[in-house]
Design an enzyme around this catalytic site. Structure first.
Site, PDB file in Angstrom:
ATOM      1  N   ASN A 129       0.725  -1.301  -0.084  1.00  0.00           N
ATOM      2  CA  ASN A 129       0.091   0.467   0.074  1.00  0.00           C
ATOM      3  C   ASN A 129       1.169   1.078   0.259  1.00  0.00           C
ATOM      4  OD1 ASN A 129      -2.232   1.483   1.080  1.00  0.00           O
ATOM      5  ND2 ASN A 129      -1.183   1.885   2.747  1.00  0.00           N
ATOM      6  N   SER A 176      -4.508   3.199  -7.868  1.00  0.00           N
ATOM      7  CA  SER A 176      -5.331   4.134  -8.560  1.00  0.00           C
ATOM      8  C   SER A 176      -6.404   4.340  -9.196  1.00  0.00           C
ATOM      9  CB  SER A 176      -4.194   5.586  -7.779  1.00  0.00           C
ATOM     10  OG  SER A 176      -5.144   6.762  -8.442  1.00  0.00           O
ATOM     11  N   TYR A 189       3.568   9.377 -11.324  1.00  0.00           N
ATOM     12  CA  TYR A 189       2.354   9.349  -9.907  1.00  0.00           C
ATOM     13  C   TYR A 189       1.901   8.017 -11.233  1.00  0.00           C
ATOM     14  CZ  TYR A 189      -1.681   8.490  -6.790  1.00  0.00           C
ATOM     15  OH  TYR A 189      -1.926   8.093  -5.856  1.00  0.00           O
TER      16      TYR A 189
HETATM   17  N1  NAI Z   1      -5.568   9.232  -0.759  1.00  0.00           N
HETATM   18  C1  NAI Z   1      -5.656   8.896  -2.403  1.00  0.00           C
HETATM   19  O1  NAI Z   1      -7.053   9.635  -2.692  1.00  0.00           O
HETATM   20  C2  NAI Z   1      -5.334   7.931  -3.207  1.00  0.00           C
HETATM   21  C3  NAI Z   1      -3.979   7.027  -2.900  1.00  0.00           C
HETATM   22  N2  NAI Z   1      -3.913   6.293  -3.405  1.00  0.00           N
HETATM   23  C4  NAI Z   1      -2.926   5.487  -3.007  1.00  0.00           C
HETATM   24  O2  NAI Z   1      -3.401   4.661  -1.624  1.00  0.00           O
HETATM   25  C5  NAI Z   1      -2.172   3.913  -1.117  1.00  0.00           C
HETATM   26  C6  NAI Z   1      -1.850   4.987   0.545  1.00  0.00           C
HETATM   27  O3  NAI Z   1      -1.942   6.518   0.239  1.00  0.00           O
HETATM   28  P1  NAI Z   1      -2.686   7.374   1.404  1.00  0.00           P
HETATM   29  O4  NAI Z   1      -3.519   5.882   2.271  1.00  0.00           O
HETATM   30  O5  NAI Z   1      -3.377   8.313   0.847  1.00  0.00           O
HETATM   31  O6  NAI Z   1      -1.611   7.810   2.071  1.00  0.00           O
HETATM   32  P2  NAI Z   1      -1.435   8.873   2.840  1.00  0.00           P
HETATM   33  O7  NAI Z   1       0.028   9.143   2.929  1.00  0.00           O
HETATM   34  O8  NAI Z   1      -1.851   9.370   3.591  1.00  0.00           O
HETATM   35  O9  NAI Z   1      -0.326   7.475   4.056  1.00  0.00           O
HETATM   36  C7  NAI Z   1       1.000   6.624   2.914  1.00  0.00           C
HETATM   37  C8  NAI Z   1       1.838   6.462   4.651  1.00  0.00           C
HETATM   38  O10 NAI Z   1       2.724   5.266   3.397  1.00  0.00           O
HETATM   39  C9  NAI Z   1       3.626   5.656   4.578  1.00  0.00           C
HETATM   40  N3  NAI Z   1       5.135   5.508   3.442  1.00  0.00           N
HETATM   41  C10 NAI Z   1       5.508   6.748   2.110  1.00  0.00           C
HETATM   42  N4  NAI Z   1       6.720   6.368   2.229  1.00  0.00           N
HETATM   43  C11 NAI Z   1       6.507   5.035   2.479  1.00  0.00           C
HETATM   44  C12 NAI Z   1       8.114   4.679   2.428  1.00  0.00           C
HETATM   45  N5  NAI Z   1       8.996   4.652   1.691  1.00  0.00           N
HETATM   46  N6  NAI Z   1       8.421   3.353   3.189  1.00  0.00           N
HETATM   47  C13 NAI Z   1       7.124   2.783   3.865  1.00  0.00           C
HETATM   48  N7  NAI Z   1       6.298   3.887   4.189  1.00  0.00           N
HETATM   49  C14 NAI Z   1       6.081   4.492   3.571  1.00  0.00           C
HETATM   50  C15 NAI Z   1       3.633   6.575   4.526  1.00  0.00           C
HETATM   51  O11 NAI Z   1       4.401   7.325   6.361  1.00  0.00           O
HETATM   52  C16 NAI Z   1       2.017   6.662   5.240  1.00  0.00           C
HETATM   53  O12 NAI Z   1       1.725   6.383   6.411  1.00  0.00           O
HETATM   54  C17 NAI Z   1      -0.770   4.968  -1.965  1.00  0.00           C
HETATM   55  O13 NAI Z   1      -0.387   4.318  -3.067  1.00  0.00           O
HETATM   56  C18 NAI Z   1      -1.765   5.756  -2.668  1.00  0.00           C
HETATM   57  O14 NAI Z   1      -1.331   6.236  -3.879  1.00  0.00           O
HETATM   58  C19 NAI Z   1      -4.472   5.406  -4.612  1.00  0.00           C
HETATM   59  C20 NAI Z   1      -5.535   5.942  -4.756  1.00  0.00           C
HETATM   60  C21 NAI Z   1      -6.775   7.563  -4.328  1.00  0.00           C
HETATM   61  C1  LIG Z   2      -1.552  13.675  -4.989  1.00  0.00           C
HETATM   62  C2  LIG Z   2      -3.088  12.809  -5.284  1.00  0.00           C
HETATM   63  C3  LIG Z   2      -3.137  11.417  -4.782  1.00  0.00           C
HETATM   64  C4  LIG Z   2      -3.428  10.617  -5.173  1.00  0.00           C
HETATM   65  C5  LIG Z   2      -4.842  10.761  -5.975  1.00  0.00           C
HETATM   66  C6  LIG Z   2      -5.105   9.392  -6.889  1.00  0.00           C
HETATM   67  O1  LIG Z   2      -4.455   8.650  -6.432  1.00  0.00           O
HETATM   68  C7  LIG Z   2      -5.907  10.102  -7.883  1.00  0.00           C
HETATM   69  C8  LIG Z   2      -6.580  10.006  -8.802  1.00  0.00           C
HETATM   70  C9  LIG Z   2      -6.853  10.296  -9.946  1.00  0.00           C
HETATM   71  C10 LIG Z   2      -7.988  10.711 -10.744  1.00  0.00           C
HETATM   72  C11 LIG Z   2      -9.063   9.591  -9.986  1.00  0.00           C
HETATM   73  C12 LIG Z   2     -10.516   9.377 -10.629  1.00  0.00           C
HETATM   74  C13 LIG Z   2     -12.009   9.042 -10.423  1.00  0.00           C
HETATM   75  C14 LIG Z   2     -12.997   8.731 -11.220  1.00  0.00           C
HETATM   76  C15 LIG Z   2     -13.959   8.218 -10.786  1.00  0.00           C
HETATM   77  O2  LIG Z   2     -14.434   8.512  -9.486  1.00  0.00           O
HETATM   78  C16 LIG Z   2     -15.230   8.133 -11.861  1.00  0.00           C
HETATM   79  O3  LIG Z   2     -16.213   7.966 -11.082  1.00  0.00           O
HETATM   80  C17 LIG Z   2     -15.351   8.918 -12.883  1.00  0.00           C
HETATM   81  C18 LIG Z   2     -14.077   8.524 -14.510  1.00  0.00           C
HETATM   82  C19 LIG Z   2     -14.106   7.901 -14.844  1.00  0.00           C
HETATM   83  C20 LIG Z   2     -14.019   6.869 -15.211  1.00  0.00           C
HETATM   84  C21 LIG Z   2     -13.404   5.378 -15.776  1.00  0.00           C
HETATM   85  C22 LIG Z   2     -13.446   4.147 -15.542  1.00  0.00           C
HETATM   86  O4  LIG Z   2     -13.929   3.696 -14.778  1.00  0.00           O
HETATM   87  O5  LIG Z   2     -12.971   3.679 -16.474  1.00  0.00           O
END
Ligand code: NAI
Ligand SMILES: CC/C=C\C[C@H](O)/C=C/C=C\C=C\C=C\C(=O)[C@@H](O)C/C=C\CCC(=O)O
Length: 299
Positions: A129, A176, A189
């Site tokens: 994660n 993601s 990313y």
């Molecule tokens: N927050 C969002 O909108 C979304 C997040 N994700 C993914 O979900 C996962 C978790 O993200 P969140 O909980 O939002 O982030 P967050 O920043 O709240 O938590 C991430 C955790 O990972 C730890 N971490 C970071 N680098 C590390 C390393 N090198 N070694 C060990 N631990 C490390 C941090 O210390 C933190 O506790 C990530 O892979 C992120 O890309 C995916 C889609 C949406």
């Molecule tokens: C710094 C930001 C870190 C993490 C954010 C996350 O990882 C990034 C999300 C990027 C895009 C999110 C898109 C969300 C889309 C929706 O909620 C759908 O309901 C509608 C959009 C397209 C659907 C396409 C499909 O389902 O294949």
């Protein structure tokens, strides 16, 4: 900012499951199936990277509530120790352990896996994660979000796969919705999250064809209300792409922001449904928990 996060959604029909590389749901004679929310993980051991906060922390909470024991692997010592104290207070000492580890340090990650098995006696569930969002230090983003997910998957197989004489298990790699809806503010990313899907689907095929006894699935959340989400405002994270932050915020307002417990619910479904291997689970405000289906390969 719109909040949302409906649950629901399932695996689609038989044809869709076939496209996803997913076997049909196992059901009892009468067609009933046990709701994943009440199935127990008693006796099982899980390891969650990035488990000290955000989505990983929610997953740790759900795993402990389901009677699993959990290793919380995280870089952040301060937050990790706070997390450990909270978990001990809520679930009792001995049910979880915090292991400070930078997942990009291969030997340290290997040591974290071994310490987990040494302490709890086995390993059944691994959630890769940990992730960051840094377009300035984009090499680091690749190391954390993709290279370490690959390393974590291979280490998990060393402790769970029949090819190593182990008893089986399940792996969840975190991608993601950025892999389905890209935008200009986080190109690297986005690339890492595409890579996690491709790697996971390929490994799931290898696991099935070579009978690893390990199911490997990928989870693609949309926007989730965690500290990571707010890094899009920071020039230190985004570099020149910070100019696109308003586009990102418009997307967040348009598509809504999920809460971590719903992501944890999706993870529990991937863990508890034995029919899922190679599945690409998507979690959005619009559709809740659902699965991506791919068109059949054509010549
Ligand atoms: N927050 C969002 O909108 C979304 C997040 N994700 C993914 O979900 C996962 C978790 O993200 P969140 O909980 O939002 O982030 P967050 O920043 O709240 O938590 C991430 C955790 O990972 C730890 N971490 C970071 N680098 C590390 C390393 N090198 N070694 C060990 N631990 C490390 C941090 O210390 C933190 O506790 C990530 O892979 C992120 O890309 C995916 C889609 C949406
Ligand atoms: C710094 C930001 C870190 C993490 C954010 C996350 O990882 C990034 C999300 C990027 C895009 C999110 C898109 C969300 C889309 C929706 O909620 C759908 O309901 C509608 C959009 C397209 C659907 C396409 C499909 O389902 O294949």
């Amino acid at each position: 900012m719109k909040k949302g996060g409906g649950g629901g959604g399932g695996g689609g029909g038989e044809k869709q499951r076939a496209q996803r590389g997913v076997r049909s749901d196992p059901q009892r004679e009468d067609g009933s199936a046990t709701p994943v929310s009440i199935m127990s993980l008693a006796g099982k051991v899980a390891l969650v990277t990035g488990g000290a906060q955000g989505i990983g922390r929610a997953a740790v909470q759900s795993l402990l509530k389901s009677s699993a024991k959990v290793a919380v692997v995280d870089l952040n010592k301060t937050v990790g120790e706070q997390c450990q104290n909270q978990l001990d207070a809520e679930f009792g000492e001995g049910r979880s352990t915090f292991i400070q580890c930078d997942v990009t340090h291969g030997d340290a990650l290997r040591d974290a896996f071994q310490r987990t098995v040494d302490q709890f006696g086995r390993l059944d569930i691994v959630i890769n994660n940990a992730g960051i969002n840094n377009e300035k230090n984009w090499e680091k983003t690749i190391q954390v979000n993709l290279t370490s997910v690959i390393k974590g998957t291979y280490l998990a197989l060393e402790h769970m796969s029949k090819e190593y004489g182990k008893e089986g298990g399940t792996i969840i790699n975190v991608s993601s919705m950025a892999a389905f809806l890209h935008s200009p503010h986080q190109p690297v990313y986005t690339a890492t999250k595409h890579g996690v899907i491709g790697f996971t689907r390929a490994m799931a095929d290898a696991a099935a064809q070579d009978d690893y006894g390990v199911r490997i699935n990928v989870l693609c959340p949309a926007f989730v209300d965690t500290p990571l989400l707010h890094t899009v405002e920071d020039e230190d994270n985004m570099g020149k792409f910070v100019k696109f932050k308003d586009d990102f915020k418009q997307s967040m307002n348009k598509f809504g922001v999920l809460q971590p417990p719903l992501i944890a619910e999706g993870m529990m479904r991937l863990i508890l449904d034995p029919s899922l291997n190679g599945a690409v689970m998507k979690i959005t405000c619009a559709k809740g928990i659902h699965f991506h289906t791919y068109e059949p390969m054509s010549a």
